[in-house]
Every structure is written in structure tokens, then in C-alpha cells.
Design a protein around this motif. Structure first.
Motif, short mmCIF file in Angstrom:
data_model
loop_
_atom_site.label_atom_id
_atom_site.label_comp_id
_atom_site.label_asym_id
_atom_site.label_seq_id
_atom_site.Cartn_x
_atom_site.Cartn_y
_atom_site.Cartn_z
N ARG A 176 0.86 -1.23 0.04
CA ARG A 176 -0.08 -0.14 0.02
C ARG A 176 0.93 1.30 -0.03
O ARG A 176 1.99 1.20 0.39
N LEU A 177 0.39 2.38 -0.58
CA LEU A 177 1.08 3.58 -0.63
C LEU A 177 0.86 4.24 0.86
O LEU A 177 -0.31 3.91 1.17
N LEU A 178 1.90 5.01 1.20
CA LEU A 178 1.50 5.58 2.65
C LEU A 178 1.86 7.15 2.46
O LEU A 178 2.74 7.38 1.90
N ALA A 179 0.73 7.82 2.76
CA ALA A 179 0.98 9.43 2.91
C ALA A 179 1.00 9.76 4.21
O ALA A 179 2.21 9.65 5.12
N GLY A 180 0.10 10.36 4.81
CA GLY A 180 0.03 10.88 6.32
C GLY A 180 -0.17 9.72 7.20
O GLY A 180 0.38 9.72 8.37
N GLY A 181 -0.54 8.63 6.71
CA GLY A 181 -0.60 7.34 7.57
C GLY A 181 -1.83 7.47 8.59
O GLY A 181 -2.25 6.45 9.09
N THR A 182 -2.72 8.49 8.57
CA THR A 182 -3.66 8.39 9.62
C THR A 182 -5.04 7.52 9.39
O THR A 182 -5.62 7.18 10.33
N ASP A 183 -5.07 7.09 8.12
CA ASP A 183 -5.93 5.93 8.04
C ASP A 183 -5.50 4.65 7.97
O ASP A 183 -5.74 3.63 8.47
N LEU A 184 -4.13 4.49 6.81
CA LEU A 184 -3.47 3.36 6.86
C LEU A 184 -3.05 2.62 8.02
O LEU A 184 -3.13 1.45 8.21
N LEU A 185 -2.40 3.59 8.62
CA LEU A 185 -1.70 2.69 9.96
C LEU A 185 -2.69 2.36 10.82
O LEU A 185 -2.47 1.08 11.47
N ALA A 243 -15.49 10.21 4.49
CA ALA A 243 -14.39 11.32 4.01
C ALA A 243 -15.00 12.54 4.04
O ALA A 243 -15.98 12.72 3.12
N ASP A 244 -14.43 13.59 4.40
CA ASP A 244 -15.11 15.08 4.15
C ASP A 244 -14.70 15.64 2.75
O ASP A 244 -15.57 16.63 2.52
N LEU A 245 -13.73 15.50 2.28
CA LEU A 245 -13.29 16.12 1.07
C LEU A 245 -13.82 15.82 -0.17
O LEU A 245 -14.22 16.31 -1.13
N ALA A 266 -2.46 14.57 7.93
CA ALA A 266 -3.52 13.76 6.85
C ALA A 266 -3.26 14.57 5.53
O ALA A 266 -3.25 15.87 5.72
N THR A 267 -3.45 13.91 4.51
CA THR A 267 -3.18 14.58 3.43
C THR A 267 -4.49 14.51 2.34
O THR A 267 -5.42 13.64 2.69
N VAL A 268 -4.46 15.40 1.63
CA VAL A 268 -5.87 15.56 0.72
C VAL A 268 -5.68 14.07 -0.34
O VAL A 268 -6.66 13.51 -0.27
C1 LIG Z 1 -8.44 10.35 15.21
C2 LIG Z 1 -9.07 10.60 13.56
C3 LIG Z 1 -9.82 11.43 13.18
C4 LIG Z 1 -10.25 11.64 11.87
N1 LIG Z 1 -11.18 12.38 11.52
C5 LIG Z 1 -11.66 12.53 10.25
C6 LIG Z 1 -12.66 13.38 9.84
O1 LIG Z 1 -13.36 14.04 10.63
N2 LIG Z 1 -12.96 13.71 8.28
C7 LIG Z 1 -12.23 12.59 7.40
O2 LIG Z 1 -12.32 13.12 6.32
N3 LIG Z 1 -11.33 11.83 7.82
C8 LIG Z 1 -10.95 11.72 9.22
N4 LIG Z 1 -9.98 10.99 9.48
C9 LIG Z 1 -9.44 10.09 8.54
C10 LIG Z 1 -7.91 10.42 7.93
O3 LIG Z 1 -7.30 11.28 8.71
C11 LIG Z 1 -8.15 11.38 6.49
O4 LIG Z 1 -8.98 10.45 5.45
C12 LIG Z 1 -6.85 11.66 5.89
O5 LIG Z 1 -7.25 12.50 5.09
C13 LIG Z 1 -6.23 10.49 5.35
O6 LIG Z 1 -4.96 10.87 4.59
P1 LIG Z 1 -3.46 10.17 5.00
O7 LIG Z 1 -2.53 11.13 4.18
O8 LIG Z 1 -3.22 9.93 6.37
O9 LIG Z 1 -3.69 8.79 4.34
P2 LIG Z 1 -3.22 7.37 4.41
O10 LIG Z 1 -3.62 7.09 5.88
O11 LIG Z 1 -1.51 7.56 4.32
O12 LIG Z 1 -3.60 6.66 3.21
C14 LIG Z 1 -5.10 6.27 3.14
C15 LIG Z 1 -5.13 5.36 1.94
O13 LIG Z 1 -5.13 6.03 0.96
C16 LIG Z 1 -3.83 5.76 0.02
N5 LIG Z 1 -3.14 6.76 -0.69
C17 LIG Z 1 -2.56 7.85 0.11
N6 LIG Z 1 -1.84 8.68 -0.77
C18 LIG Z 1 -2.24 8.32 -2.09
C19 LIG Z 1 -1.84 8.71 -3.18
N7 LIG Z 1 -1.23 9.92 -3.34
N8 LIG Z 1 -2.24 8.02 -4.08
C20 LIG Z 1 -2.71 6.73 -4.18
N9 LIG Z 1 -3.07 6.09 -2.91
C21 LIG Z 1 -2.91 6.93 -1.75
C22 LIG Z 1 -3.25 4.78 1.01
O14 LIG Z 1 -2.68 3.68 0.21
C23 LIG Z 1 -4.38 4.29 1.75
O15 LIG Z 1 -5.15 3.20 1.35
C24 LIG Z 1 -9.74 10.76 10.70
C25 LIG Z 1 -8.54 9.54 11.32
C26 LIG Z 1 -8.17 9.79 12.83
C27 LIG Z 1 -7.03 8.64 13.19
#
Ligand SMILES: Cc1cc2nc3c(=O)[nH]c(=O)nc-3n(C[C@H](O)[C@H](O)[C@H](O)COP(=O)(O)OP(=O)(O)OC[C@H]3O[C@@H](n4cnc5c(N)ncnc54)[C@H](O)[C@@H]3O)c2cc1C
Length: 293
Positions: A29-38, A123-125, A110-112
Motif C-alpha cells: 500500500r502507498l503511505l501518505a500521512g498514515g492516519t487511515d492506513l496505520l 471522508a469530508d473532502l 493527513a493529506t488530501v
Molecule cells: C482520530 C482521527 C480522526 C479522523 N477524522 C476525520 C474526519 O473528521 N474527516 C475525514 O474525512 N477523515 C478523518 N480521519 C481519516 C483520515 O485522517 C483522513 O482520511 C486523511 O485525509 C487520510 O490521509 P492520509 O494522508 O493520512 O492517508 P493514508 O492513511 O496515508 O492513506 C490512506 C489510503 O489512501 C492511499 N493513498 C494515500 N495517498 C495516496 C496517493 N497519493 N495515491 C494513491 N493512494 C494513496 C493509501 O494507500 C491508503 O490506502 C480521521 C482519522 C483519525 C485517525
């Protein structure tokens, strides 16, 4: 819950990221911010042996103006979007979503791209960016393709991304005069709470104050963000106001496919869709009027 043993690959270029991802697919899996994946890895909702970090590919970060509008790099954090003067000045409806996502610590990492690619229904965006006619750029060694955001997510946690593809950016076109958009979210708390239901609405007014274009997208009430075209069509040619917005809300309620879970019953979610649709349309309309005030 402990993290399982996983091999981390740090890509410094898109080519390397695609290569790693394709080499270990479907076990990577790709990792960006990791807030979902981890979280998913710890909870064993996802079981893979390899993660490919995008974090050293600096070209994927940043908010910029293009000749057609706004570009947000996939690795741009939610905080960076919220702080962008360009977003604040010209695409401020996006802030309705970013300001209510999670809390500051999560928004800082967390990334877009992650918010779009995780394909989580709440997801909100995705709703607000879809309403604003956004498209995403998907890069692979075979080339780059642009797809409308509403076609990216095909099911819960499933996208059209191929094994060797990376989402590199989201583009939002410049909005026409007399255009307004808004995102209305209901969650069980003000902070750190995901959407129980959400609605994004966007509309353009004619000079005679009738509606010439409208889009409504529902979040958290279907497996994918749901574009309710019939609700938008119904508003065309109508003067904006309570009666028209209520009628559009009734259509949106019928189009919703909510589930019952710990956050709310399906019936409650459907009611929310009605309220949030009217609220989002009203705010969008006020904003459309402000553009020519
Ligand atoms: C406590 C908590 C509260 C949260 N509250 C909210 C909230 O209110 N609203 C909301 O929308 N979300 C919320 N989230 C979820 C999360 O923070 C968001 O969805 C966040 O934007 C995910 O981005 P990330 O960079 O952390 O993704 P990651 O966890 O790194 O990746 C998520 C998924 O996307 C894939 N991915 C990531 N980047 C790419 C890329 N560039 N190309 C292809 N695939 C990719 C990864 O492989 C993985 O499957 C919350 C999470 C936590 C832990």
C-alpha cells in the motif's frame, strides 16, 4: 493492538513508488500521512507486508494556481489547505470541510490525496470537491490520466487506481461569477468526529436570479459519495428559495442509501440528508449572491 511486521520502502520519485507498488502488488500500500492506513494495519482491516512511503516526493506537496483554477498536490496536508490564501480567497467552500476534519494534530499530517484515495464513505473532502467539479490526476509509468473526481471511488475502500498508479493532484476549476458552494456535516461532536451524514451543494445563479446550474453530493449515506443529478436538474430555472430547496432535499433523501450503525440509524441519516441539503443549498446561494454584491 501492535503494528504487524511490515517492510517500509521510501520512494524518492514517482517512478520508484510505482515500481515498488507494482512489484509487491497486491501485497503493498502507498503511505501518505498514515492516519487511515496505520490505523487499518493495526486493526488488521488491511493486511499487507509492504508499505511504500510517498513522503520524500516533494513535488506532490503544495497548493498552486493553474490557468484553469486551483491545484492541490496529493501530499498537501489538510492544515496546509486551510492555511492557503488562494483557497481562502477563491475556493473557500473547501474550508467548510477542512475546518471540521478531525483535530489539529491529525490535520497536520493527513493529506488530501489520502482523504480521496482511502475511499471511506464518511471522508469530508470528496463531496465538496466533487460538487466543485474537481478532477484528479493519476500517474503511472504508462502516463498520466485525468478523471472526474466522481469516478474515482467505486465502492467502500475501493477506487479505480491501478496497482502502479499514484494519485498526484486534484484540480478544481475556477468558479464562474454568481457561483457558490457549501458543505454541511453532522457529527456527534464538534471536534474529532467523522460525519454521520454530510451534504455538499453548489449552484450558479443567472442574472435574473434563477438557478442555471446546481450539483448536490451526499457523504456518509451510501457506499460512495453520491452525486444526485436529479436534485440538481430539478433546481434549474427555478428561483432559489425554501420551496425549491425543500423539493431538492426530498429527492436527495430518496437517493440516499444509508446504513444503521453505532453513530445513527438509517432513518436518522435520511432525515439528516433532508436538513443538510437545505442548509448547504441556502449557504451556497448566499455565497453566490456575495460574489456580485
Ligand atoms: C482520530 C482521527 C480522526 C479522523 N477524522 C476525520 C474526519 O473528521 N474527516 C475525514 O474525512 N477523515 C478523518 N480521519 C481519516 C483520515 O485522517 C483522513 O482520511 C486523511 O485525509 C487520510 O490521509 P492520509 O494522508 O493520512 O492517508 P493514508 O492513511 O496515508 O492513506 C490512506 C489510503 O489512501 C492511499 N493513498 C494515500 N495517498 C495516496 C496517493 N497519493 N495515491 C494513491 N493512494 C494513496 C493509501 O494507500 C491508503 O490506502 C480521521 C482519522 C483519525 C485517525
Amino acid at each position: 493492538m501492535y503494528m504487524p511486521d511490515i517492510e517500509l520502502h521510501e520512494a524518492t520519485t514517482l517512478e520508484r513508488a510505482a515500481e515498488f507498488k507494482a512489484r509487491y502488488a497486491p501485497n503493498a500500500r502507498l503511505l501518505a500521512g498514515g492516519t487511515d492506513l496505520l490505523v487499518d494495519l493495526k486493526a488488521r482491516r488491511i493486511n499487507v507486508d509492504h508499505i511504500v512511503s510517498l513522503n520524500r516526493i516533494d513535488d506532490l506537496r503544495g497548493v498552486s494556481q493553474t490557468k484553469d483554477g486551483l491545484r492541490i498536490g496529493a501530499l498537501t496536508t489538510i492544515t496546509q489547505v486551510g492555511n492557503s490564501q488562494l483557497v481562502r480567497d477563491r475556493f473557500s467552500a473547501i474550508l467548510d470541510a477542512t475546518s471540521r476534519m478531525a483535530g489539529p494534530q491529525i490535520r497536520n499530517v493527513a493529506t488530501v490525496g489520502g482523504n480521496l484515495a482511502c475511499a471511506v464513505p464518511c471522508a469530508d473532502l470528496p463531496p465538496i470537491l466533487t460538487v466543485m467539479n474537481a478532477s484528479v490526476l493519476l500517474w503511472s509509468p504508462e502516463g498520466e490520466r485525468r478523471v472526474p473526481l466522481e469516478t474515482l471511488i467505486v465502492n467502500v475502500r475501493k477506487t479505480i487506481l491501478r496497482d502502479n498508479e499514484v494519485l498526484t493532484a486534484v484540480d478544481v476549476p475556477t468558479q464562474p461569477p454568481r457561483y457558490g458552494a457549501a458543505y454541511a456535516k453532522f457529527s456527534l461532536r464538534d471536534g474529532m468526529a467523522i460525519a454521520v451524514a454530510s451534504v455538499a451543494a453548489g449552484l450558479t445563479l443567472n442574472k435574473d436570479n434563477t438557478i442555471c446550474d446546481a450539483r448536490i453530493v451526499l457523504g456518509a449515506v451510501a457506499p460512495v459519495p453520491k452525486l444526485v443529478e436529479s436534485a440538481g436538474t430539478l433546481l434549474l430555472g427555478q428561483p432559489p428559495g425554501e420551496a425549491a430547496f425543500r423539493h431538492a432535499a426530498e429527492i436527495a433523501m430518496k437517493a440516499a442509501e444509508p446504513i444503521s450503525d453505532v453513530r445513527g440509524s438509517a432513518d436518522f441519516r435520511r432525515e439528516l440528508v433532508g436538513v443538510l441539503t437545505q442548509r448547504a443549498l441556502k449557504t451556497a446561494c448566499e455565497r453566490a449572491r456575495e460574489t456580485v454584491a
